[in-house]
Scaffold this motif. Structure first.
Motif: not given
Length: 147
Positions: A58-68, A94-97, A111-125
């Motif tokens: 699992g992973s979740v998005v922690a932040r997005h930035e975008i310039d149009y 951090t991913l750039d596009y 985008t800043v992504i954070v790995p996420y433990d879906l079973e425990r419902g919390r971020p992971r390393r």
């Protein structure tokens, strides 16, 4: 190395002004990110014969930035989304596009992504395999140039 994703534009992506809606750009980023972090990581896993880090935990998005930068209008040809990694920490990346055509950049994003433990419902390393995979797409020589 950068990942290139060819993203098909859909008729429903347009807004009342005839160009791709700003919210849809974030969906395009998601498609490119999924292609990188799931499809390619899974292929690397299969090819390597060991866990290459397909982010199945699992992973979740922690932040997005975008310039149009300019309007993108609907057409039948896909748009290219280049994705690369600019930062890897113990518990985030951090991913750039760039969403672009040859000679035209429509948007730059991060985008800043954070790995996420879906079973425990919390971020992971990040696992060592996930870090290794992400580092294969590391390029800080041309950060997205977000303002």
């Amino acid at each position: 190395m950068r990942h290139e994703y060819q993203c098909t534009l859909r008729w429903s992506d347009m807004d009342a002004f005839g160009h791709v809606n700003n919210v849809v750009f974030v969906r395009y980023l998601e498609e490119a990110r999924i292609d990188l972090m799931f499809r390619l990581a899974e292929e690397a896993e299969t090819g390597a014969g060991s866990a290459a880090g397909s982010f199945k935990g699992g992973s979740v998005v922690a932040r997005h930035e975008i310039d149009y930068l300019r309007p993108l209008v609907h057409r039948h040809a896909p748009v290219t989304i280049e994705t690369w990694v600019t930062k890897v920490n113990a518990a985030s990346a951090t991913l750039d596009y760039e969403i672009k055509d040859p000679g035209e950049v429509y948007a730059r994003a991060r985008t800043v992504i954070v790995p996420y433990d879906l079973e425990r419902g919390r971020p992971r390393r990040l696992t060592p395999e996930e870090k290794t995979f992400l580092e294969g797409y590391f390029d800080d020589s041309a950060a997205s140039g977000l303002r």
